[in-house]
Design an enzyme around this catalytic site. Structure first.
Site, mmCIF file in Angstrom:
data_model
loop_
_atom_site.group_PDB
_atom_site.id
_atom_site.type_symbol
_atom_site.label_atom_id
_atom_site.label_comp_id
_atom_site.label_asym_id
_atom_site.label_seq_id
_atom_site.Cartn_x
_atom_site.Cartn_y
_atom_site.Cartn_z
ATOM 1 N N SER A 7 29.332 44.261 7.000
ATOM 2 C CA SER A 7 30.628 44.196 7.675
ATOM 3 C C SER A 7 31.563 45.151 6.954
ATOM 4 C CB SER A 7 31.177 42.765 7.668
ATOM 5 O OG SER A 7 31.263 42.251 6.347
ATOM 6 N N GLU A 9 35.781 46.533 6.159
ATOM 7 C CA GLU A 9 37.219 46.280 6.192
ATOM 8 C C GLU A 9 37.976 47.587 6.418
ATOM 9 O OE1 GLU A 9 39.412 43.576 3.368
ATOM 10 O OE2 GLU A 9 40.286 45.495 2.738
ATOM 11 N N ASP A 101 49.606 38.642 -0.618
ATOM 12 C CA ASP A 101 50.379 39.138 -1.755
ATOM 13 C C ASP A 101 51.863 39.076 -1.438
ATOM 14 O OD1 ASP A 101 48.073 39.773 -3.220
ATOM 15 O OD2 ASP A 101 47.892 41.698 -2.185
ATOM 16 N N PHE A 211 43.599 49.623 -9.510
ATOM 17 C CA PHE A 211 43.460 48.463 -8.633
ATOM 18 C C PHE A 211 42.739 47.335 -9.356
ATOM 19 C CE2 PHE A 211 41.680 46.914 -4.291
ATOM 20 C CZ PHE A 211 42.643 45.916 -4.256
ATOM 21 N N HIS A 260 30.101 43.061 2.472
ATOM 22 C CA HIS A 260 31.354 43.432 3.128
ATOM 23 C C HIS A 260 31.913 44.644 2.386
ATOM 24 C CE1 HIS A 260 34.848 42.769 5.662
ATOM 25 N NE2 HIS A 260 35.642 42.845 4.610
#
Length: 289
Positions: A7, A9, A101, A211, A260
């Protein structure tokens, strides 16, 4: 070894140029027949309208199963559930339910006075509608706000008890990180098969490094030096591709069957990694006589 299910994003575009990148990414990855694709919210819910538009476009034009991100940030319960109902009306049957967030100027998450206090409350409300398959977030490395790794596991258990169907993890760099987390979840009665590892193909290490620091992902010793050498030799992207492929291979050897990918709307690395794992476009036979 059987090819895994995958999958992807995406994030919603905020400019015309970014829109083209998103549609090109969706078009490039759609032939791999993903189990679903997800579309994110910006921090503080800043892309709520853009997310809704991107979800509808991908669902309608690419015929993909879209899981729309939905958060608790800066909205009342009624407003949040109204967004969910709009997704249902558009034929979207999956939601990634997250706390979200906080806005950048807020620092820490503060629930809206009339909103959901946390992700579990959101999950319960969405589950009560009976209209969605619900996916949630999970953290193999401790969440920055968690008191301990055990707290993350217990909170994930609460999410499943509230009605979640599966969980997608934050990215990580070593297979052992995921296996350790999966084992801890299974000890708490969580079905390990319902936890999908999130994979971030590394195109630019500097951005991923920042990140990782923000989200608490452990950076293994030596990885900085490896990327500095790769950058010097012009092989940064090649190293990122090799690392992600090796990570997925190790996870598959440990029984993982779903991945994912966080594409960052740049499909080529994800596509190449999927091909290396045996996930290939469906062949279409043409008439030959």
């Amino acid at each position: 070894m059987t090819a895994p299910r995958v999958s992807f994003e995406f994030f919603p575009p905020q400019s015309l140029e970014a829109s083209f990148r998103l549609w090109e990414a969706a078009q490039a990855l759609a032939p791999l027949k993903p189990a679903f694709v997800s579309v994110t919210y910006g921090a503080g819910g800043t892309t709520r309208k853009l997310t809704h538009e991107a979800v509808q476009t991908i669902h309608t034009h690419y015929k993909l199963n879209v899981a729309a991100h939905l958060t608790c940030v800066d909205a009342t319960r009624a407003e949040t559930l109204e967004i969910a109902e709009a997704y249902a009306a558009a034929g979207v049957t999956e939601i990634v339910a997250l706390r979200g967030d906080p806005p950048k100027d807020q620092g820490v998450f503060r629930p809206h006075p009339e909103g959901f206090a946390n992700s579990c409350e959101l999950i319960e409300a969405l589950a009560a509608t009976g209209k969605f398959r619900l996916r949630v977030g999970a953290y193999p490395d401790p969440h920055p706000e968690a008191g301990s790794a055990d707290a993350d596991v217990l909170w994930l258990k609460r999410k499943f008890e509230a009605g979640a169907d599966s969980a997608i993890t934050q990215f990580f760099f070593e297979a052992e990180t995921f296996f350790r987390f999966r084992d801890a979840c299974e000890k708490q009665g969580i079905d390990g098969a319902k936890i999908i590892p999130g994979i971030l193909p590394i195109e630019k290490w500097a951005g991923v490094r920042r990140f990782a620091e923000r989200c608490g992902a452990h950076v293994p010793p030596g990885i900085d030096a490896a990327f500095q050498t790769a950058i010097r030799d012009g092989r940064e992207e090649l190293l990122g591709k090799a690392m992600a492929t090796e990570l997925c291979t190790e996870l598959m050897e440990g029984g993982v069957r779903d991945f994912h990918f966080y594409t960052l709307n740049k499909p080529h690395l994800t596509r190449d990694i999927c091909h290396a794992l045996g996930v290939l476009p469906e062949a279409h036979l043409e008439k030959v006589a």
